[in-house]
Design a protein around this motif. Structure first.
Motif, PDB file in Angstrom:
ATOM      1  N   MET A   1      17.897 -10.683   0.979  1.00 16.95           N
ATOM      2  CA  MET A   1      17.620  -9.425   0.501  1.00 16.95           C
ATOM      3  C   MET A   1      17.918  -8.051   1.532  1.00 16.95           C
ATOM      4  SD  MET A   1      14.438  -9.800  -1.645  1.00 16.95           S
ATOM      5  CE  MET A   1      13.409 -10.214  -0.866  1.00 16.95           C
ATOM      6  N   ILE A   2      18.499  -7.227   1.264  1.00 13.30           N
ATOM      7  CA  ILE A   2      18.835  -6.055   2.002  1.00 13.30           C
ATOM      8  C   ILE A   2      17.793  -5.100   2.623  1.00 13.30           C
ATOM      9  CG2 ILE A   2      19.615  -4.469   0.487  1.00 13.30           C
ATOM     10  CD1 ILE A   2      22.396  -3.938   1.856  1.00 13.30           C
ATOM     11  N   ASP A   3      17.986  -4.571   3.547  1.00 10.68           N
ATOM     12  CA  ASP A   3      17.298  -3.365   4.422  1.00 10.68           C
ATOM     13  C   ASP A   3      17.650  -2.220   3.813  1.00 10.68           C
ATOM     14  OD1 ASP A   3      15.628  -5.661   5.593  1.00 10.68           O
ATOM     15  OD2 ASP A   3      16.616  -5.230   7.637  1.00 10.68           O
ATOM     16  N   MET A   4      16.646  -1.258   3.693  1.00  7.40           N
ATOM     17  CA  MET A   4      17.055   0.307   3.264  1.00  7.40           C
ATOM     18  C   MET A   4      16.613   0.991   4.419  1.00  7.40           C
ATOM     19  SD  MET A   4      16.778   0.297  -0.773  1.00  7.40           S
ATOM     20  CE  MET A   4      18.143   1.524  -0.995  1.00  7.40           C
ATOM     21  N   LEU A   5      17.283   2.241   4.537  1.00  7.51           N
ATOM     22  CA  LEU A   5      16.709   3.274   5.381  1.00  7.51           C
ATOM     23  C   LEU A   5      16.412   4.617   4.720  1.00  7.51           C
ATOM     24  CD1 LEU A   5      16.908   3.733   8.685  1.00  7.51           C
ATOM     25  CD2 LEU A   5      19.332   4.831   8.287  1.00  7.51           C
ATOM     26  N   VAL A   6      15.340   5.124   5.163  1.00  8.14           N
ATOM     27  CA  VAL A   6      14.701   6.549   4.546  1.00  8.14           C
ATOM     28  C   VAL A   6      14.841   7.444   5.543  1.00  8.14           C
ATOM     29  CG1 VAL A   6      12.937   7.512   3.172  1.00  8.14           C
ATOM     30  CG2 VAL A   6      13.179   5.093   2.772  1.00  8.14           C
ATOM     31  N   ASN A   7      15.428   8.582   5.188  1.00  7.55           N
ATOM     32  CA  ASN A   7      15.364   9.816   5.849  1.00  7.55           C
ATOM     33  C   ASN A   7      14.004  10.515   5.791  1.00  7.55           C
ATOM     34  OD1 ASN A   7      15.577  12.259   7.207  1.00  7.55           O
ATOM     35  ND2 ASN A   7      17.894  12.587   6.598  1.00  7.55           N
ATOM     36  N   LEU A   8      13.277  10.464   6.713  1.00 11.23           N
ATOM     37  CA  LEU A   8      11.584  10.938   6.537  1.00 11.23           C
ATOM     38  C   LEU A   8      11.907  12.539   6.649  1.00 11.23           C
ATOM     39  CD1 LEU A   8      10.049   8.598   9.022  1.00 11.23           C
ATOM     40  CD2 LEU A   8      10.199   8.531   6.266  1.00 11.23           C
ATOM     41  N   TYR A   9      12.961  13.142   6.852  1.00 13.21           N
ATOM     42  CA  TYR A   9      12.871  14.523   6.849  1.00 13.21           C
ATOM     43  C   TYR A   9      13.445  15.067   5.354  1.00 13.21           C
ATOM     44  CZ  TYR A   9      11.574  14.955  11.632  1.00 13.21           C
ATOM     45  OH  TYR A   9      11.004  14.899  12.827  1.00 13.21           O
ATOM     46  N   PRO A  12      10.764  13.801  -0.886  1.00 18.19           N
ATOM     47  CA  PRO A  12      10.586  14.660  -1.976  1.00 18.19           C
ATOM     48  C   PRO A  12       9.043  15.178  -1.862  1.00 18.19           C
ATOM     49  CG  PRO A  12      10.748  12.373  -2.703  1.00 18.19           C
ATOM     50  CD  PRO A  12      10.995  12.304  -1.627  1.00 18.19           C
ATOM     51  N   ASP A  13       8.599  16.471  -2.450  1.00 11.54           N
ATOM     52  CA  ASP A  13       7.394  16.735  -2.619  1.00 11.54           C
ATOM     53  C   ASP A  13       6.639  16.017  -3.337  1.00 11.54           C
ATOM     54  OD1 ASP A  13       5.203  18.309  -2.506  1.00 11.54           O
ATOM     55  OD2 ASP A  13       5.886  19.601  -4.291  1.00 11.54           O
ATOM     56  N   SER A  14       5.349  15.587  -2.633  1.00  8.03           N
ATOM     57  CA  SER A  14       4.664  14.396  -3.529  1.00  8.03           C
ATOM     58  C   SER A  14       3.276  15.255  -3.979  1.00  8.03           C
ATOM     59  CB  SER A  14       3.935  13.525  -2.249  1.00  8.03           C
ATOM     60  OG  SER A  14       3.604  14.241  -1.249  1.00  8.03           O
ATOM     61  N   SER A  15       3.308  16.275  -3.777  1.00  6.71           N
ATOM     62  CA  SER A  15       1.994  16.875  -4.286  1.00  6.71           C
ATOM     63  C   SER A  15       1.789  16.954  -5.941  1.00  6.71           C
ATOM     64  CB  SER A  15       1.825  18.464  -4.084  1.00  6.71           C
ATOM     65  OG  SER A  15       3.066  19.237  -4.566  1.00  6.71           O
ATOM     66  N   LEU A 108       4.262   4.664  -1.790  1.00  6.51           N
ATOM     67  CA  LEU A 108       5.493   4.821  -0.935  1.00  6.51           C
ATOM     68  C   LEU A 108       5.734   6.051  -0.235  1.00  6.51           C
ATOM     69  CD1 LEU A 108       8.407   3.786  -0.166  1.00  6.51           C
ATOM     70  CD2 LEU A 108       9.199   4.615  -2.210  1.00  6.51           C
ATOM     71  N   LEU A 109       5.317   7.193  -1.165  1.00  2.56           N
ATOM     72  CA  LEU A 109       5.658   8.397  -0.708  1.00  2.56           C
ATOM     73  C   LEU A 109       4.452   8.789   0.659  1.00  2.56           C
ATOM     74  CD1 LEU A 109       6.417  10.706  -3.707  1.00  2.56           C
ATOM     75  CD2 LEU A 109       7.678  10.327  -1.479  1.00  2.56           C
ATOM     76  N   ARG A 110       3.291   8.217   0.484  1.00  2.00           N
ATOM     77  CA  ARG A 110       2.109   8.541   1.553  1.00  2.00           C
ATOM     78  C   ARG A 110       2.335   7.577   2.709  1.00  2.00           C
ATOM     79  NH1 ARG A 110       0.499  10.394   4.731  1.00  2.00           N
ATOM     80  NH2 ARG A 110      -1.547  10.672   5.345  1.00  2.00           N
ATOM     81  N   THR A 111       2.983   6.549   2.579  1.00  2.00           N
ATOM     82  CA  THR A 111       3.101   5.557   3.459  1.00  2.00           C
ATOM     83  C   THR A 111       4.496   6.305   4.600  1.00  2.00           C
ATOM     84  OG1 THR A 111       4.351   3.979   2.539  1.00  2.00           O
ATOM     85  CG2 THR A 111       2.047   3.729   3.005  1.00  2.00           C
ATOM     86  N   MET A 112       5.374   6.768   3.767  1.00  5.42           N
ATOM     87  CA  MET A 112       6.648   7.330   4.374  1.00  5.42           C
ATOM     88  C   MET A 112       6.080   8.616   5.177  1.00  5.42           C
ATOM     89  SD  MET A 112       9.380   5.552   4.288  1.00  5.42           S
ATOM     90  CE  MET A 112       8.805   3.730   3.907  1.00  5.42           C
ATOM     91  N   GLU A 113       5.128   9.465   4.517  1.00  8.56           N
ATOM     92  CA  GLU A 113       4.756  10.519   5.211  1.00  8.56           C
ATOM     93  C   GLU A 113       3.851  10.035   6.371  1.00  8.56           C
ATOM     94  OE1 GLU A 113       4.124  13.017   0.876  1.00  8.56           O
ATOM     95  OE2 GLU A 113       2.450  12.003   1.805  1.00  8.56           O
ATOM     96  N   ALA A 114       3.340   8.957   6.214  1.00  9.64           N
ATOM     97  CA  ALA A 114       2.380   8.397   7.691  1.00  9.64           C
ATOM     98  C   ALA A 114       3.659   8.122   8.795  1.00  9.64           C
ATOM     99  CB  ALA A 114       1.538   7.317   7.247  1.00  9.64           C
ATOM    100  N   ALA A 137      13.220   7.033  -5.636  1.00  6.57           N
ATOM    101  CA  ALA A 137      12.043   7.649  -5.298  1.00  6.57           C
ATOM    102  C   ALA A 137      11.965   8.141  -3.840  1.00  6.57           C
ATOM    103  CB  ALA A 137      10.823   6.473  -5.327  1.00  6.57           C
ATOM    104  N   VAL A 138      12.965   7.891  -3.022  1.00  4.59           N
ATOM    105  CA  VAL A 138      12.888   8.365  -1.746  1.00  4.59           C
ATOM    106  C   VAL A 138      14.201   8.552  -0.947  1.00  4.59           C
ATOM    107  CG1 VAL A 138      10.627   8.005  -1.007  1.00  4.59           C
ATOM    108  CG2 VAL A 138      12.298   6.183  -0.500  1.00  4.59           C
ATOM    109  N   GLY A 139      15.342   8.441  -2.115  1.00  2.29           N
ATOM    110  CA  GLY A 139      16.660   8.396  -1.373  1.00  2.29           C
ATOM    111  C   GLY A 139      17.000   7.562  -0.313  1.00  2.29           C
ATOM    112  N   ALA A 140      16.537   6.361  -0.490  1.00  2.00           N
ATOM    113  CA  ALA A 140      16.764   5.222   0.623  1.00  2.00           C
ATOM    114  C   ALA A 140      18.203   4.793   0.572  1.00  2.00           C
ATOM    115  CB  ALA A 140      15.704   4.082   0.239  1.00  2.00           C
ATOM    116  N   VAL A 141      18.762   4.506   1.513  1.00  2.00           N
ATOM    117  CA  VAL A 141      20.323   3.862   1.453  1.00  2.00           C
ATOM    118  C   VAL A 141      20.157   2.527   2.064  1.00  2.00           C
ATOM    119  CG1 VAL A 141      21.281   6.126   1.407  1.00  2.00           C
ATOM    120  CG2 VAL A 141      20.914   4.846   3.647  1.00  2.00           C
ATOM    121  N   GLU A 142      21.142   1.788   1.441  1.00  2.00           N
ATOM    122  CA  GLU A 142      21.373   0.224   2.069  1.00  2.00           C
ATOM    123  C   GLU A 142      21.961   0.340   3.548  1.00  2.00           C
ATOM    124  OE1 GLU A 142      23.476  -2.292  -0.785  1.00  2.00           O
ATOM    125  OE2 GLU A 142      22.582  -1.082  -2.554  1.00  2.00           O
TER     126      GLU A 142
END
Length: 157
Positions: A1-9, A12-15, A108-114, A137-142
């Motif tokens: 299974m592939i890994d994915m990368l998330v740009n934390l900057y 998306p707005d989670s509020s 997912l969003l809360r942990t990425m924010e952390a 959900a978070v714009g992750a790329v393979e």
């Protein structure tokens, strides 16, 4: 299974999602040390023994890197970061009864924010199953050539 990368900057707005869960009586929070046995037992009941091991690692960190979603003092889902490797997301899971509520995306969003709050610029989702979910959900790329990644030579249960 592939890994994915998330740009934390670019998260998306989670509020709005957090408010939606709050309105349903769902609490999203970092787990507490005295809840380790409860969370680990719940993960063992609903998911994999390997995930129990990773959850216990999350509880050994300071601050704890396991987040839970609860309602009426009942666990509905969990997500961990930095258990398998630095900057890594997972494991994560939502009970069958609570799927479709937005809890998985919120965790997912809360942990990425952390991860971002810890100083990371990117987060890694290792050994991804639902690729399209993470993309949406978070714009992750393979990450090319990331299979099998860190999860090679895994001992059997």
């Amino acid at each position: 299974m592939i890994d994915m990368l998330v740009n934390l900057y670019e998260l998306p707005d989670s509020s709005e999602l957090y408010q939606k869960l709050h309105d349903q009586g769902i609490i999203l929070r970092r787990a507490n040390a005295y809840e380790r046995h409860i969370v680990a037992d719940w993960v063992g009941e609903h998911f994999s023994p390997k995930w129990v091991s990773e959850v216990k690692v999350a509880f050994s960190r300071q601050p704890i890197t396991c987040y839970i979603a609860t309602r009426n003092k009942e666990i509905l889902g969990f997500a961990c970061i930095e258990t398998t490797a630095k900057g890594f997301y997972g494991p994560t899971g939502v009970s069958d009864a609570a799927r479709g509520t937005g809890i998985g995306k919120a965790l997912l969003l809360r942990t990425m924010e952390a991860l971002k709050e810890s100083g990371y610029v990117y987060g890694i989702i290792g050994g991804v199953g639902p690729i399209e979910f993470y993309k949406k959900a978070v714009g992750a790329v393979e990450i090319p050539n990331s299979t099998p990644g860190i999860y090679r030579d895994i001992l059997p249960d």
